[in-house]
Design an enzyme around this catalytic site. Sequence first.
Site, mmCIF file in Angstrom:
data_model
loop_
_atom_site.group_PDB
_atom_site.id
_atom_site.type_symbol
_atom_site.label_atom_id
_atom_site.label_comp_id
_atom_site.label_asym_id
_atom_site.label_seq_id
_atom_site.Cartn_x
_atom_site.Cartn_y
_atom_site.Cartn_z
ATOM 1 C CG HIS A 1 -17.764 3.404 11.564
ATOM 2 N ND1 HIS A 1 -19.095 3.607 11.840
ATOM 3 C CD2 HIS A 1 -17.211 2.924 12.709
ATOM 4 C CE1 HIS A 1 -19.342 3.276 13.095
ATOM 5 N NE2 HIS A 1 -18.202 2.865 13.645
ATOM 6 C CB CYS B 1 -19.605 5.887 6.209
ATOM 7 S SG CYS B 1 -19.469 5.903 8.007
ATOM 8 C CD GLN C 1 -18.374 1.644 17.291
ATOM 9 O OE1 GLN C 1 -18.019 1.754 16.120
ATOM 10 N NE2 GLN C 1 -17.515 1.566 18.283
ATOM 11 C CB CYS D 1 -22.948 3.499 8.503
ATOM 12 S SG CYS D 1 -23.269 5.258 8.472
ATOM 13 C CD GLU D 2 -29.064 5.468 12.379
ATOM 14 O OE1 GLU D 2 -29.388 6.596 12.774
ATOM 15 O OE2 GLU D 2 -29.470 4.424 12.906
ATOM 16 C CG HIS D 3 -25.675 8.600 9.471
ATOM 17 N ND1 HIS D 3 -24.760 8.694 10.491
ATOM 18 C CD2 HIS D 3 -26.883 8.856 10.028
ATOM 19 C CE1 HIS D 3 -25.378 9.005 11.607
ATOM 20 N NE2 HIS D 3 -26.663 9.111 11.364
ATOM 21 C CG HIS D 4 -22.717 7.469 4.634
ATOM 22 N ND1 HIS D 4 -22.324 7.821 5.907
ATOM 23 C CD2 HIS D 4 -22.708 8.621 3.908
ATOM 24 C CE1 HIS D 4 -22.074 9.124 5.956
ATOM 25 N NE2 HIS D 4 -22.307 9.635 4.754
#
Length: 199
Positions: free
Chosen positions: A159, A161, A131, A90-93
Amino acid sequence: MADRMTDSSTEPAILQSEAEAAVRTLIRWAGDNPDREGLLDTPARVARSYRELFSGYEVEPRAYLERTFEEVGGYDQLVVLKNIRFVSFCEHHMLPVVGVAHVGYLPTDRVVGISKLARVVRGYAKRLQIQEKMTAQIAEAIQEVLRPAGVGVVIEAEHSCMTLRGVDVPGATLTTSTLLGVVRDDPRTREEFLRLVRG
């Protein structure tokens, strides 16, 4: 070990030692001592594992589709490869996204080796991702390189996250799809693709 290039040719490469120093900082920030015996080699191990986990930046997934076969014996039905397992982040976490991709296309005059479909999925997965974007990237690459009558991509993934932190809902999965050409526009072809994916 070779240094990893950045995505901009104007920026210098990131040195292995810099990556390891960043890991040491995170260990200290987490509350542990990077100099204790069990953690001495951890920065180097993490840097090596990240090189493997993010190897998608070192490939162009579309290139896997360039070698095709035109001798298809008149085959003009859907080609579907199911359950392509992948691990992304995940590019956020920067936490793991683990799932499967189902990829199908309706060839016109050529097909591609099935292992190449799996390589395209993994090429895009081994990057920092969301995704939805990954689903579209896979479908668009197949459509643009192979020029089939249509493409369908369905991805189901868990996910970390949201299953290990935050809302903390273990077992929840996200399903995304991108349908192009006749797989989107023709109801019978769309239903056949979705039936094959579900079956």
